[in-house]
Design a protein around this motif. Sequence first.
Motif, PDB file in Angstrom:
ATOM      1  N   GLN A 185      -3.380 -51.701  29.966  1.00 22.08           N
ATOM      2  CA  GLN A 185      -4.430 -52.697  29.730  1.00 22.08           C
ATOM      3  C   GLN A 185      -5.023 -52.607  28.322  1.00 22.08           C
ATOM      4  O   GLN A 185      -5.859 -53.428  27.956  1.00 22.08           O
ATOM      5  N   ASP A 186      -4.623 -51.603  27.540  1.00 26.20           N
ATOM      6  CA  ASP A 186      -5.218 -51.411  26.216  1.00 26.20           C
ATOM      7  C   ASP A 186      -4.365 -52.052  25.133  1.00 26.20           C
ATOM      8  O   ASP A 186      -3.222 -52.413  25.358  1.00 26.20           O
ATOM      9  N   ARG A 187      -4.956 -52.132  23.943  1.00 29.50           N
ATOM     10  CA  ARG A 187      -4.246 -52.780  22.843  1.00 29.50           C
ATOM     11  C   ARG A 187      -4.327 -51.952  21.563  1.00 29.50           C
ATOM     12  O   ARG A 187      -5.099 -51.018  21.463  1.00 29.50           O
ATOM     13  N   GLY A 188      -3.495 -52.338  20.615  1.00 24.79           N
ATOM     14  CA  GLY A 188      -3.583 -51.740  19.281  1.00 24.79           C
ATOM     15  C   GLY A 188      -2.615 -50.597  19.026  1.00 24.79           C
ATOM     16  O   GLY A 188      -2.096 -49.960  19.948  1.00 24.79           O
ATOM     17  N   ASN A 189      -2.328 -50.395  17.717  1.00 26.90           N
ATOM     18  CA  ASN A 189      -1.618 -49.194  17.247  1.00 26.90           C
ATOM     19  C   ASN A 189      -0.230 -48.999  17.836  1.00 26.90           C
ATOM     20  O   ASN A 189       0.202 -47.869  18.059  1.00 26.90           O
ATOM     21  N   ARG A 190       0.486 -50.088  18.093  1.00 27.27           N
ATOM     22  CA  ARG A 190       1.764 -49.919  18.787  1.00 27.27           C
ATOM     23  C   ARG A 190       2.847 -49.252  17.936  1.00 27.27           C
ATOM     24  O   ARG A 190       3.891 -48.896  18.451  1.00 27.27           O
ATOM     25  N   PHE A 191       2.592 -49.089  16.634  1.00 31.86           N
ATOM     26  CA  PHE A 191       3.552 -48.338  15.818  1.00 31.86           C
ATOM     27  C   PHE A 191       3.641 -46.876  16.267  1.00 31.86           C
ATOM     28  O   PHE A 191       4.639 -46.226  16.068  1.00 31.86           O
ATOM     29  N   LEU A 192       2.553 -46.366  16.828  1.00 30.55           N
ATOM     30  CA  LEU A 192       2.508 -44.925  17.086  1.00 30.55           C
ATOM     31  C   LEU A 192       1.977 -44.567  18.477  1.00 30.55           C
ATOM     32  O   LEU A 192       1.693 -43.417  18.761  1.00 30.55           O
ATOM     33  N   THR A 193       1.823 -45.520  19.360  1.00 33.70           N
ATOM     34  CA  THR A 193       1.271 -45.157  20.670  1.00 33.70           C
ATOM     35  C   THR A 193       2.339 -45.256  21.759  1.00 33.70           C
ATOM     36  O   THR A 193       3.099 -46.226  21.819  1.00 33.70           O
ATOM     37  N   ASN A 194       2.361 -44.240  22.602  1.00 36.42           N
ATOM     38  CA  ASN A 194       3.122 -44.344  23.844  1.00 36.42           C
ATOM     39  C   ASN A 194       2.260 -45.099  24.848  1.00 36.42           C
ATOM     40  O   ASN A 194       1.029 -44.964  24.837  1.00 36.42           O
ATOM     41  N   GLU A 195       2.903 -45.849  25.722  1.00 35.40           N
ATOM     42  CA  GLU A 195       2.131 -46.391  26.839  1.00 35.40           C
ATOM     43  C   GLU A 195       2.092 -45.311  27.907  1.00 35.40           C
ATOM     44  O   GLU A 195       3.134 -44.730  28.260  1.00 35.40           O
ATOM     45  N   VAL A 196       0.886 -45.022  28.394  1.00 37.53           N
ATOM     46  CA  VAL A 196       0.743 -43.944  29.378  1.00 37.53           C
ATOM     47  C   VAL A 196       0.075 -44.455  30.643  1.00 37.53           C
ATOM     48  O   VAL A 196      -0.578 -45.504  30.640  1.00 37.53           O
ATOM     49  N   ALA A 197       0.251 -43.701  31.720  1.00 39.38           N
ATOM     50  CA  ALA A 197      -0.490 -43.947  32.959  1.00 39.38           C
ATOM     51  C   ALA A 197      -1.357 -42.715  33.200  1.00 39.38           C
ATOM     52  O   ALA A 197      -0.877 -41.584  33.092  1.00 39.38           O
ATOM     53  N   ILE A 198      -2.633 -42.949  33.481  1.00 40.41           N
ATOM     54  CA  ILE A 198      -3.544 -41.833  33.767  1.00 40.41           C
ATOM     55  C   ILE A 198      -3.868 -41.857  35.252  1.00 40.41           C
ATOM     56  O   ILE A 198      -4.231 -42.902  35.806  1.00 40.41           O
ATOM     57  N   GLU A 199      -3.741 -40.703  35.872  1.00 40.97           N
ATOM     58  CA  GLU A 199      -3.932 -40.625  37.311  1.00 40.97           C
ATOM     59  C   GLU A 199      -4.982 -39.567  37.610  1.00 40.97           C
ATOM     60  O   GLU A 199      -4.921 -38.461  37.053  1.00 40.97           O
ATOM     61  N   ASN A 200      -5.923 -39.919  38.485  1.00 43.99           N
ATOM     62  CA  ASN A 200      -6.901 -38.935  38.928  1.00 43.99           C
ATOM     63  C   ASN A 200      -6.354 -38.264  40.184  1.00 43.99           C
ATOM     64  O   ASN A 200      -6.221 -38.902  41.229  1.00 43.99           O
ATOM     65  N   LEU A 201      -6.017 -36.992  40.071  1.00 42.05           N
ATOM     66  CA  LEU A 201      -5.387 -36.300  41.203  1.00 42.05           C
ATOM     67  C   LEU A 201      -6.425 -35.709  42.150  1.00 42.05           C
ATOM     68  O   LEU A 201      -6.072 -35.091  43.146  1.00 42.05           O
ATOM     69  N   GLY A 202      -7.706 -35.893  41.826  1.00 42.43           N
ATOM     70  CA  GLY A 202      -8.782 -35.369  42.677  1.00 42.43           C
ATOM     71  C   GLY A 202      -9.152 -33.949  42.276  1.00 42.43           C
ATOM     72  O   GLY A 202      -8.364 -33.225  41.654  1.00 42.43           O
ATOM     73  N   GLY A 203     -10.393 -33.580  42.634  1.00 44.26           N
ATOM     74  CA  GLY A 203     -10.850 -32.212  42.346  1.00 44.26           C
ATOM     75  C   GLY A 203     -10.896 -31.909  40.864  1.00 44.26           C
ATOM     76  O   GLY A 203     -10.743 -30.746  40.462  1.00 44.26           O
ATOM     77  N   GLY A 204     -11.086 -32.935  40.040  1.00 39.58           N
ATOM     78  CA  GLY A 204     -11.180 -32.716  38.584  1.00 39.58           C
ATOM     79  C   GLY A 204      -9.834 -32.735  37.890  1.00 39.58           C
ATOM     80  O   GLY A 204      -9.766 -32.644  36.668  1.00 39.58           O
ATOM     81  N   ARG A 205      -8.739 -32.835  38.653  1.00 38.00           N
ATOM     82  CA  ARG A 205      -7.414 -32.780  38.020  1.00 38.00           C
ATOM     83  C   ARG A 205      -6.994 -34.158  37.539  1.00 38.00           C
ATOM     84  O   ARG A 205      -7.024 -35.137  38.295  1.00 38.00           O
ATOM     85  N   MET A 206      -6.619 -34.233  36.278  1.00 38.52           N
ATOM     86  CA  MET A 206      -6.208 -35.500  35.666  1.00 38.52           C
ATOM     87  C   MET A 206      -4.783 -35.350  35.128  1.00 38.52           C
ATOM     88  O   MET A 206      -4.424 -34.309  34.581  1.00 38.52           O
ATOM     89  N   ARG A 207      -4.017 -36.411  35.286  1.00 42.90           N
ATOM     90  CA  ARG A 207      -2.641 -36.341  34.785  1.00 42.90           C
ATOM     91  C   ARG A 207      -2.370 -37.569  33.911  1.00 42.90           C
ATOM     92  O   ARG A 207      -2.805 -38.681  34.233  1.00 42.90           O
ATOM     93  N   MET A 208      -1.640 -37.346  32.826  1.00 45.03           N
ATOM     94  CA  MET A 208      -1.199 -38.451  31.976  1.00 45.03           C
ATOM     95  C   MET A 208       0.318 -38.358  31.834  1.00 45.03           C
ATOM     96  O   MET A 208       0.853 -37.287  31.559  1.00 45.03           O
ATOM     97  N   ARG A 209       0.979 -39.490  32.069  1.00 45.43           N
ATOM     98  CA  ARG A 209       2.441 -39.502  31.923  1.00 45.43           C
ATOM     99  C   ARG A 209       2.840 -40.669  31.029  1.00 45.43           C
ATOM    100  O   ARG A 209       2.201 -41.730  31.056  1.00 45.43           O
ATOM    101  N   THR A 210       3.894 -40.466  30.266  1.00 43.30           N
ATOM    102  CA  THR A 210       4.378 -41.540  29.402  1.00 43.30           C
ATOM    103  C   THR A 210       5.170 -42.536  30.232  1.00 43.30           C
ATOM    104  O   THR A 210       6.103 -42.160  30.943  1.00 43.30           O
ATOM    105  N   VAL A 211       4.741 -43.795  30.140  1.00 40.60           N
ATOM    106  CA  VAL A 211       5.464 -44.862  30.846  1.00 40.60           C
ATOM    107  C   VAL A 211       6.594 -45.370  29.958  1.00 40.60           C
ATOM    108  O   VAL A 211       7.719 -45.558  30.389  1.00 40.60           O
ATOM    109  N   SER A 212       6.256 -45.582  28.688  1.00 36.94           N
ATOM    110  CA  SER A 212       7.301 -45.964  27.726  1.00 36.94           C
ATOM    111  C   SER A 212       6.882 -45.500  26.343  1.00 36.94           C
ATOM    112  O   SER A 212       5.687 -45.382  26.046  1.00 36.94           O
ATOM    113  N   GLY A 213       7.870 -45.254  25.507  1.00 39.36           N
ATOM    114  CA  GLY A 213       7.585 -44.793  24.145  1.00 39.36           C
ATOM    115  C   GLY A 213       7.287 -45.971  23.230  1.00 39.36           C
ATOM    116  O   GLY A 213       6.932 -47.064  23.681  1.00 39.36           O
TER     117      GLY A 213
END
Length: 908
Positions: free
Chosen positions: A773-801
């Motif tokens: 849903q974000d924009r900008g800086n596509r020369f150097l940004t990976n598209e990522v998905a951020i997931e709240n795993l609960g209990g304070g645990r956060m995960r970020m994974r690259t969806v596409s480079g």
Amino acid sequence: MADGFIEGLAQKLRIIPNLDREHSNNGGDALRKFPSSDNWHDHVELDANEWPKRVERRYSLVPTTCFNCESACGMLAYVDKESGQVTKFEGNPHHPGSRGRNCAKGPATINQIQDTERIMHPMRRVGVRGEGGWERISWDEALDEISAKIRASLKTGAKDRVVYHVGRPGHEGYANRILKAWGVDGHNSHTNICSAGARTGYGLWHKHDRPSPDHANAKVILLTSSHLETGHYFNPHAQRILEGMMDGAKLIVIDPRLSNTAAMADHWLPTWPGSESALFLAWAKMILERGLYDRKFMEDWVNWEMWLDAAHPDEPCTFERFIELLLDEYSEYTPEFAAEECRIPIEQVIEAGEAVANAGSRLCTHVWRAAAIGNLGGWQVARTLHLLNVLTGSVGTEGGTSPNSWSKFKPELFDDPPDPDGWNDLHFPPEYTLSHYEMSHILPHLVKDGRGTLDVYFTRVFNPVWTYPDGFSWIEMLENEEAIGCHIALTPTWNETAFFADYVLPMGHASERHDINSYATSAGKWVAFRQPVLREYARREGREVEFTHEVNPGEVWEEDEFWNELSWRIDDGTMGIREHFMSPYREGERITIDEYYQYTFERVPGLPEAAAEEGLDALGYMRKHGAFLIEDATYSKHEEEGWPTPSGKQELYSQTMIEFGYPEHAIPHYRIRSHVHPDNLQGEDEYCLLPNFRLPQHIHSRSANAKWLVEIGHRNPIWIHPKDAAKLGVSEGDLLKIETEIGWFVDKVWVTEGIKPGVIGCSHHIGRWRRSQDRGNRFLTNEVAIENLGGGRMRMRTVSGVEPWKSDDPDTNRIWWRDGGVHQNITHAVQPDPISGAHCWLQKVRLSRPGPDEKYGDVEVDTNKSFEYYKRWNEMAKQRETHPRGERRPLWMKRPLPPRKEHWFMPE
Ligand code: SF4
């Protein structure tokens, strides 16, 4: 004339071109390094794109300064007279700091301006904060809504709930004046993740908290650096280091990583991170033993008698006895000890030490970031490094190291509102008594700890979600509307922090804004003018402009005029704010931006006279030339001014350290072992991660939209020594999982002898991201998905480079790289040094092969763990909290935007 015989001969034989000839052989114009300023409004040159046709284009050349690092090098914007647009940037030969030269980031400003994804209009959040919904609004709406929120906060009487948090500063005194006009203790900075460690070490010696090395005139240049040549003062320093070396200076570089500068050095000492003070003290001992110290400087300017009085009251108070006792004190710092601590051969310690000890008054030293911001006790690195200057009498000398404030111009402003009438405990919590700057890196933890909240929070060219350690804790805080009532991001580009704002307001790049700059990039003192070049072009063409956003792309504005307008609207006529925005020239009327600069430039020593010689006023001179040299060299100012410390001398002995509960640090020592000292690592299974170095072509978080820079550098692999790679069974390109105290990330391996065994490196300038849903800086940004795993645990994974896309710029469709790197900073634990307050960047890490589900670019963090970890470090400061005479912190030490003196004491 060519300097050398061979060069001259080569020119005669036409092996190399003769660039010195006055006239070209075909009768054309002389070849010049720079166009003459007499023709800057009507410069003609051939259009390179039309080659081999000789098509002339006409330009107006407008000086401004680069905004891509702190150095503020001079640039000339080429405004095409046909299109009225800026088409390129070159160096400004009239700028005394940069002298016509730039690093790659200067000319790449054109990329930033022409970025097809830049923010063109004020934006307001739609939906839940952080979800990514935005709508375009007008400047009027933005100003009215934000000013109402600030007014409401100020009317409660609070002095600490409206905050301005600056990433890239670069305007002498402007924002502080605004905050004073509002009456808030609201200045926060990025300095505690940057230079605050070194500042504490220097501040203890002489209050001045930055060094200004005179590289060009040195005999020995001693750099303690992980990114000096690629970071602050890169271009101005690099050219002077080369000049010094061409004149015979020896270059010594201390760095566990083979940086570009280390590769050019006479001595590269890859010391274990945090051990540098052991080395400097061993060299100090060498100087003392051999009698190579500058007796006159020390006798006159060092508070050695105070130390004798306090530590050795029964001894005779003579200089000879002082030297003997200091040698006793430093007896443990032998070359053998230094070699063992630093894990380098003893021959290196002695050989480089000989050069330092014999440099005399031309020992030029520098530490910035690097070890001083990496380690627990990193501040001692600057303190022990400066000891070498003190012993050799190379403080304030030609070829030595001076305090930076001698070379920095402080503008006189047209109006000076009273100091803030309050103290912000979120910025200066009481347990960090000696913190030189605001504790900005633990702001989310302090808020989580229930120690305060904010009503209105401005982030200005500042991207902590990405740049700072523990970015998920920043996201947690920014998403919490109870903690941050309103977040306004002032920024030229989209960034990871702006995604979590309520308003995103587009501010200009280098050529689209006003600022005054002055930095100690050389031995002299200069002032430079960053000006919106299309505004100056309009003026030259006889067009009237009221606000800078009228000439900038879209509705891009600048902070200066924004702050003035906002301040005016905050005041409902009863708050006394407007009185600080009245013209000094026109009774009863509001100040204009031109008047602001006119007032200041009229008071620059020597500038009005230089301007008059050209038939100009001071502002006209700065518009034309862009910079002015105030003093050629600023040596030996202490002979007139003394030192602004309690003793009036260089403080070898610090009564302040004793009074504030750290008696073991009364004089420079190596008493603190870094948190990444080998004794603090779990044997061979733990490594030291060195994350705080830059790539030369990147800025922390504003170069992702500069396509030329990104094409050169877009990955941040793990540097690992062949011995460690063999031990771990990995080779080039393999994946490694790097576990920190609070999480982990997966990165690729680069096997290189350019890193010390036991240490791994990873540049923290790469690994930018955006969600779908974000924009900008596509020369150097990976598209990522951020997931709240609960209990304070956060995960970020690259969806596409990184991927190409279609736009008005054909280059966006030509992107060939796919790898945008890994966001490592977000997995770093905050580690606030209990004395300097600075973040200790180096991380203890464990390395392993990733599991089957763990992919390149994966990141995971436990924010509950990070909070617990923060508390352990915070406890170190609390255990030693001492307030002599009720002082929150030493009254004589510097503090940004100091409040009134009564607030410097703890409340009853
Ligand atoms: S060193 Fe480079 S980035 Fe920094 S101001 Fe100079 S040209 Fe710009």
